[in-house]
Design a protein around this motif. Structure first.
Motif, PDB file in Angstrom:
ATOM      1  N   LYS A   1       0.836  -1.195   0.000  1.00  0.00           N
ATOM      2  CA  LYS A   1       0.000   0.000   0.000  1.00  0.00           C
ATOM      3  C   LYS A   1       0.875   1.251   0.000  1.00  0.00           C
ATOM      4  O   LYS A   1       1.984   1.230   0.517  1.00  0.00           O
ATOM      5  CB  LYS A   1      -0.859   0.047   1.265  1.00  0.00           C
TER       6      LYS A   1
ATOM      7  N   GLU B   1      -7.090  -8.477  -2.561  1.00  0.00           N
ATOM      8  CA  GLU B   1      -7.182  -7.613  -3.739  1.00  0.00           C
ATOM      9  C   GLU B   1      -7.143  -6.134  -3.389  1.00  0.00           C
ATOM     10  O   GLU B   1      -7.470  -5.287  -4.210  1.00  0.00           O
ATOM     11  CB  GLU B   1      -8.464  -7.911  -4.507  1.00  0.00           C
ATOM     12  N   GLN B   2      -6.772  -5.825  -2.170  1.00  0.00           N
ATOM     13  CA  GLN B   2      -6.702  -4.435  -1.779  1.00  0.00           C
ATOM     14  C   GLN B   2      -5.872  -3.630  -2.778  1.00  0.00           C
ATOM     15  O   GLN B   2      -4.833  -4.072  -3.242  1.00  0.00           O
ATOM     16  CB  GLN B   2      -6.066  -4.318  -0.403  1.00  0.00           C
ATOM     17  N   THR B   3      -6.366  -2.454  -3.061  1.00  0.00           N
ATOM     18  CA  THR B   3      -5.647  -1.636  -4.017  1.00  0.00           C
ATOM     19  C   THR B   3      -4.466  -0.952  -3.349  1.00  0.00           C
ATOM     20  O   THR B   3      -4.467  -0.712  -2.139  1.00  0.00           O
ATOM     21  CB  THR B   3      -6.596  -0.607  -4.644  1.00  0.00           C
ATOM     22  N   LEU B   4      -3.474  -0.656  -4.151  1.00  0.00           N
ATOM     23  CA  LEU B   4      -2.222  -0.099  -3.649  1.00  0.00           C
ATOM     24  C   LEU B   4      -2.425   1.304  -3.095  1.00  0.00           C
ATOM     25  O   LEU B   4      -1.777   1.723  -2.149  1.00  0.00           O
ATOM     26  CB  LEU B   4      -1.237  -0.055  -4.813  1.00  0.00           C
TER      27      LEU B   4
ATOM     28  N   GLU C   1      -5.168   3.737  -1.575  1.00  0.00           N
ATOM     29  CA  GLU C   1      -6.510   3.957  -1.038  1.00  0.00           C
ATOM     30  C   GLU C   1      -6.666   5.440  -0.772  1.00  0.00           C
ATOM     31  O   GLU C   1      -6.013   5.979   0.120  1.00  0.00           O
ATOM     32  CB  GLU C   1      -6.687   3.196   0.278  1.00  0.00           C
TER      33      GLU C   1
ATOM     34  N   GLN D   1      -6.484  10.098  -8.112  1.00  0.00           N
ATOM     35  CA  GLN D   1      -6.868   8.699  -8.086  1.00  0.00           C
ATOM     36  C   GLN D   1      -6.669   8.042  -9.456  1.00  0.00           C
ATOM     37  O   GLN D   1      -6.160   6.922  -9.542  1.00  0.00           O
ATOM     38  CB  GLN D   1      -8.334   8.588  -7.661  1.00  0.00           C
TER      39      GLN D   1
ATOM     40  N   GLN E   1      -4.134   5.041 -10.069  1.00  0.00           N
ATOM     41  CA  GLN E   1      -4.749   3.810 -10.552  1.00  0.00           C
ATOM     42  C   GLN E   1      -4.044   3.309 -11.801  1.00  0.00           C
ATOM     43  O   GLN E   1      -3.776   2.116 -11.958  1.00  0.00           O
ATOM     44  CB  GLN E   1      -6.232   4.058 -10.840  1.00  0.00           C
TER      45      GLN E   1
ATOM     46  N   GLU F   1      -0.774   1.809 -10.876  1.00  0.00           N
ATOM     47  CA  GLU F   1      -0.985   0.501 -10.271  1.00  0.00           C
ATOM     48  C   GLU F   1      -1.335  -0.549 -11.326  1.00  0.00           C
ATOM     49  O   GLU F   1      -0.878  -1.692 -11.246  1.00  0.00           O
ATOM     50  CB  GLU F   1      -2.102   0.609  -9.227  1.00  0.00           C
ATOM     51  N   ASN F   2      -2.118  -0.150 -12.294  1.00  0.00           N
ATOM     52  CA  ASN F   2      -2.495  -1.097 -13.342  1.00  0.00           C
ATOM     53  C   ASN F   2      -1.285  -1.615 -14.100  1.00  0.00           C
ATOM     54  O   ASN F   2      -1.240  -2.769 -14.522  1.00  0.00           O
ATOM     55  CB  ASN F   2      -3.484  -0.448 -14.303  1.00  0.00           C
TER      56      ASN F   2
ATOM     57  N   LEU G   1       0.120  -4.341 -11.941  1.00  0.00           N
ATOM     58  CA  LEU G   1      -0.698  -5.548 -11.955  1.00  0.00           C
ATOM     59  C   LEU G   1      -0.604  -6.267 -13.294  1.00  0.00           C
ATOM     60  O   LEU G   1      -0.542  -7.495 -13.347  1.00  0.00           O
ATOM     61  CB  LEU G   1      -2.156  -5.190 -11.644  1.00  0.00           C
TER      62      LEU G   1
END
Lengths: 127, 127
Positions: free
Chosen positions: A2, B87-90, B92, B104, B108, B111-112, B115
């Motif tokens: 996180k 699956e918590q997002t990196l 928040e 955001q 996001q 982060e994608n 992933l």
DNA sequence: GTTATTATAGATTCACAATATCTTTAATTA
DNA sequence: TAATTAAAGATATTGTGAATCTATAATAAC
């Protein structure tokens, strides 16, 4: 896995500065804190790290506050993240399998994709 | 901003299984734990999550242990990370700025990229 | 069936770092 | 001098990952 809240605070505080033309004006932490509804002293601690890293300026006393630098648009998101969270790597391998460790190589590559993306975005992209 | 140790443990335990032909043999957690020099009960807890997620099998009793499934090569690193860390997002975001929040969106996207990279690598790539 | 072996589950503890608060000090302006 | 503001230090709070211990369930060997 996180990002810290502190980074979130920093980014939103910066966004506020940007939106309030804080390249010419100073904004006291009280205003920022109440705008974000977070603790002023804690936010101050966070922003101090940005000052130390030379991404914003601060001045004490009446009419003081935080202010953007002239070149603020060029600062990348990566810069902010590092200034707040430090450069710790996302994947710390507990096992020393030396150079050839495929797990480490693989995770490193994934992490690099993240960092590259953060480096490719700047504060200008928040406007 | 870190992956958990548990994920590290899981990946290295899987690597051990792969290297020891554990698609035909069973390996007790004791062997895995001493090989990695970590607590057996804790490692067991970690591996149980992989069992629940159907990525490996476990059997109790003498001659029991953990075993790879037939299709192990297709399991992605992302699968493992999600099975362990969730699956918590990196990133928040503490502030609800609605859909249009550029911070955001930006985080996001970064982060994608991470992933996507994790999804593009499978356990086969560890061999 | 009995015994040994192994995984699973539950409860609990441990340790540490992020988060937050409080207080004091220093700087700056009016 | 008085008021305002950031910085720093000390300390508390909290959350949670990491780990241990114990009890239970499943399985194989005899």
């Amino acid at each position: 896995m996180k990002f810290s809240k502190a980074t979130d605070y920093a980014l939103h505080a910066l966004l506020y500065l940007i939106m309030h033309n804080a390249d010419t004006q100073r904004v006291p932490v009280q205003e920022l804190a109440s705008s974000l509804d977070v603790s002023a002293t804690y936010l101050s601690k966070v922003l101090t790290r940005l000052v130390k890293a030379n991404y914003i300026t601060a001045s004490s006393g009446a009419k003081g506050g935080y202010q953007l630098r002239k070149n603020w648009e060029a600062i990348t998101i990566y810069d902010i993240v590092v200034a707040i969270d430090g450069e710790q790597t996302l994947f710390e391998d507990s096992f020393d399998h030396g150079e050839g460790c495929k797990i480490q190589a693989l995770m490193q590559e994934a992490e690099n994709n993240l960092l590259h993306s953060l480096k490719s975005k700047s504060l200008k992209d928040l406007t």
